[in-house]
Design a protein around this motif. Structure first.
Motif, mmCIF file in Angstrom:
data_model
loop_
_atom_site.group_PDB
_atom_site.id
_atom_site.type_symbol
_atom_site.label_atom_id
_atom_site.label_comp_id
_atom_site.label_asym_id
_atom_site.label_seq_id
_atom_site.Cartn_x
_atom_site.Cartn_y
_atom_site.Cartn_z
ATOM 1 N N ARG A 1 26.774 -12.041 55.935
ATOM 2 C CA ARG A 1 25.994 -11.685 54.504
ATOM 3 C C ARG A 1 27.121 -11.839 53.587
ATOM 4 N N LEU A 2 26.890 -13.661 52.890
ATOM 5 C CA LEU A 2 27.707 -14.007 52.010
ATOM 6 C C LEU A 2 27.406 -13.351 50.648
ATOM 7 N N ARG A 3 28.407 -12.956 50.253
ATOM 8 C CA ARG A 3 27.962 -12.501 48.570
ATOM 9 C C ARG A 3 28.386 -13.680 47.787
ATOM 10 N N SER A 4 27.620 -14.318 46.603
ATOM 11 C CA SER A 4 27.817 -15.560 46.087
ATOM 12 C C SER A 4 27.294 -14.966 44.420
ATOM 13 N N ASN A 5 27.688 -16.195 43.729
ATOM 14 C CA ASN A 5 26.876 -16.276 42.302
ATOM 15 C C ASN A 5 27.330 -17.621 42.173
ATOM 16 N N PRO A 6 26.836 -18.014 40.751
ATOM 17 C CA PRO A 6 25.871 -19.563 40.403
ATOM 18 C C PRO A 6 26.919 -20.498 40.802
ATOM 19 N N VAL A 7 28.314 -20.062 40.183
ATOM 20 C CA VAL A 7 29.487 -21.010 40.875
ATOM 21 C C VAL A 7 29.689 -21.847 42.337
ATOM 22 N N TYR A 8 29.489 -20.837 42.843
ATOM 23 C CA TYR A 8 29.223 -21.178 44.856
ATOM 24 C C TYR A 8 28.025 -21.532 44.838
ATOM 25 N N ASP A 9 27.119 -21.837 44.577
ATOM 26 C CA ASP A 9 26.434 -21.681 45.580
ATOM 27 C C ASP A 9 26.191 -23.404 46.407
ATOM 28 N N ALA A 10 26.108 -24.256 44.850
ATOM 29 C CA ALA A 10 25.909 -25.972 45.368
ATOM 30 C C ALA A 10 26.824 -25.490 46.765
ATOM 31 N N PHE A 11 28.082 -24.837 47.067
ATOM 32 C CA PHE A 11 28.845 -25.466 48.296
ATOM 33 C C PHE A 11 27.945 -24.550 49.275
ATOM 34 N N PHE B 1 38.377 -3.494 51.575
ATOM 35 C CA PHE B 1 37.362 -4.004 52.717
ATOM 36 C C PHE B 1 37.369 -5.074 53.523
ATOM 37 N N LEU B 2 38.172 -6.226 52.824
ATOM 38 C CA LEU B 2 38.302 -7.883 53.270
ATOM 39 C C LEU B 2 39.726 -7.730 53.798
ATOM 40 N N ASN B 3 38.977 -8.265 54.716
ATOM 41 C CA ASN B 3 41.060 -8.342 56.043
ATOM 42 C C ASN B 3 40.962 -9.786 56.351
ATOM 43 N N TYR B 4 40.012 -10.895 55.943
ATOM 44 C CA TYR B 4 40.930 -12.228 56.169
ATOM 45 C C TYR B 4 40.319 -12.786 55.184
ATOM 46 N N ARG B 5 41.265 -14.287 54.928
ATOM 47 C CA ARG B 5 41.574 -15.275 53.878
ATOM 48 C C ARG B 5 41.210 -16.176 54.904
ATOM 49 N N ILE B 6 40.389 -17.157 54.427
ATOM 50 C CA ILE B 6 40.001 -18.568 54.426
ATOM 51 C C ILE B 6 40.526 -19.886 54.181
ATOM 52 N N ASP B 7 41.767 -19.723 54.182
ATOM 53 C CA ASP B 7 41.884 -22.219 54.145
ATOM 54 C C ASP B 7 41.412 -22.846 53.980
ATOM 55 N N PRO B 8 41.705 -24.069 53.655
ATOM 56 C CA PRO B 8 42.255 -24.243 52.529
ATOM 57 C C PRO B 8 41.143 -23.139 50.836
ATOM 58 N N ALA B 9 42.252 -23.204 49.862
ATOM 59 C CA ALA B 9 41.260 -22.621 48.916
ATOM 60 C C ALA B 9 40.005 -24.210 48.128
ATOM 61 N N PHE B 10 39.634 -23.904 47.446
ATOM 62 C CA PHE B 10 38.446 -24.616 46.037
ATOM 63 C C PHE B 10 38.451 -24.082 45.539
ATOM 64 N N PHE B 11 38.098 -25.047 44.640
ATOM 65 C CA PHE B 11 36.925 -24.635 43.295
ATOM 66 C C PHE B 11 38.480 -24.967 42.161
ATOM 67 N N SER B 12 38.287 -24.200 41.010
ATOM 68 C CA SER B 12 39.046 -23.497 39.837
ATOM 69 C C SER B 12 38.281 -22.848 38.446
ATOM 70 N N THR B 13 39.095 -21.640 38.312
ATOM 71 C CA THR B 13 37.992 -20.986 37.577
ATOM 72 C C THR B 13 37.695 -21.585 36.408
ATOM 73 N N ARG C 1 34.076 -29.972 46.430
ATOM 74 C CA ARG C 1 34.206 -31.261 45.362
ATOM 75 C C ARG C 1 32.991 -32.135 45.383
ATOM 76 N N GLU C 2 32.890 -32.558 46.244
ATOM 77 C CA GLU C 2 31.227 -32.809 46.470
ATOM 78 C C GLU C 2 30.031 -32.424 45.659
ATOM 79 N N SER C 3 29.842 -31.513 46.729
ATOM 80 C CA SER C 3 28.763 -30.623 45.903
ATOM 81 C C SER C 3 28.617 -30.625 44.758
ATOM 82 N N THR C 4 29.314 -29.794 43.982
ATOM 83 C CA THR C 4 29.617 -29.280 42.847
ATOM 84 C C THR C 4 29.241 -30.660 42.019
#
Length: 332
Positions: free
Chosen positions: A164-174, A218-230, A301-304
């Protein structure tokens, strides 16, 4: 003699009035003051007010409690407020070229030196009636964070089944176009409660600030690799910018360029520190390997870029600057 005295008095009064005519700028910021990004903006404000004493002053009116974070860009464009520190993703429909920052693999130092930010400023002025003062806190990447251990399929790819993935506009394409997720759009201020109540069990977020928001409870796991930039930056109402004195404009721009560099360098170090702290406190890292990792990174990158292309095609200027923006915001 009397006439001379009156004239000198008048000149003195005029001089005093001019000395008091400080350019005043009203500003808002997207996130609460507790978040590192807002603190960075407030540091910029302090620098401007110190260097611009007697010339220009930024008056911070507050954050999303004053004007909602998604409403701030229009508030600047319409002159309700003069300046906002905000994510460019909040006005993507107006300036789709903002995706050049989102998909960037570098930072503001690189994009400022090669003319990328100047080009983005020209686009902001033309399409939005705002002056793009600076890309702050750049180069900080994003990761996926989950409550439960994420599922990896036989090909080594991240599976979004059950998320159940929280999103906002920055992530949606990916998230939607590549991962095939159906994310739940929530503003930052609502995510803590959503995690607490298990409305969502996964989210994207930058490598800085998870503890500031208390999401690490609440968050216990991080998935690598990282992506995007602020894509955080400062926009100024264009009419207001043009009304400022040349000295005020110069101070604002000089301090903004300095802060672009300082914030990028500072937050790069801080990201490493905070990621290490999260791991020391028990966060587990799940790393995609080999071709799966490469597919994941390229897809972000490419979906964005593809989203940027689609949205730019809807504007009268079409794909003008599309290739140039990709070049100027990526160290390829």
């Amino acid at each position: 003699m009397k006439k001379v005295t009156i004239t000198l008095g008048l000149l003195t009064a005029l001089a005093s009035g001019q000395a008091l005519a400080v350019d005043q700028i009203n500003a808002v910021h997207a996130f609460p003051p507790s978040l590192i990004y807002t603190q960075s903006f407030l540091e910029f404000v302090d620098k401007v007010n110190e260097r611009g004493e007697g010339v220009v002053k930024i008056n911070v009116r507050g954050g999303p409690e004053v004007i909602g974070l998604s409403e701030q860009p229009d508030a600047v464009r319409n002159g309700v407020v003069d300046m906002a520190y905000t994510a460019a993703s909040f006005y993507a429909g107006t300036v789709p070229e903002r995706d050049a920052m989102v998909a960037s693999n570098t930072n503001a130092i690189y994009a400022r030196e090669n003319g990328g930010i100047d080009l983005l400023n020209e686009i902001h002025q033309e399409k939005m009636g705002t002056y793009y003062l600076g890309w702050f806190d750049s180069g900080v990447s994003y990761n996926f964070y989950t409550i439960e251990e994420p599922s990896i399929d036989e090909a080594g790819n991240l599976s979004v089944s059950g998320l159940r993935l929280r999103s906002n506009p920055v992530y949606d394409a990916f998230f939607q176009d590549y991962l095939g997720a159906q994310p739940i759009s929530l503003p930052t201020t609502d995510v803590y409660a959503a995690l607490e109540r298990s409305v969502v069990n996964a989210t994207g977020w930058t490598q800085i600030g998870l503890k500031d928001l208390n999401w690490d409870r609440f968050l216990n796991y991080r998935i690598d690799p990282a992506f995007f930039s602020t894509d955080m930056g400062v926009i100024v109402n264009l009419d207001k910018w043009n009304q400022l004195s040349e000295e005020s404009q110069q101070i604002l721009q000089e301090v903004a360029i300095e802060h672009e560099r300082e914030s990028a360098e500072k937050l790069a170090d801080l990201a490493q520190e905070q990621q290490a702290k999260l791991e020391a406190d028990g966060m587990q890292v799940v790393t995609l390997e080999g071709e799966a990792a490469q597919r994941f990174s390229e897809a972000a990158r490419e979906s964005t870029w593809e989203r940027m292309r689609r949205q730019m095609e809807r504007h009268p200027s079409g794909l003008e600057h599309y290739d140039e923006l990709i070049e100027k915001f990526n160290d390829l």
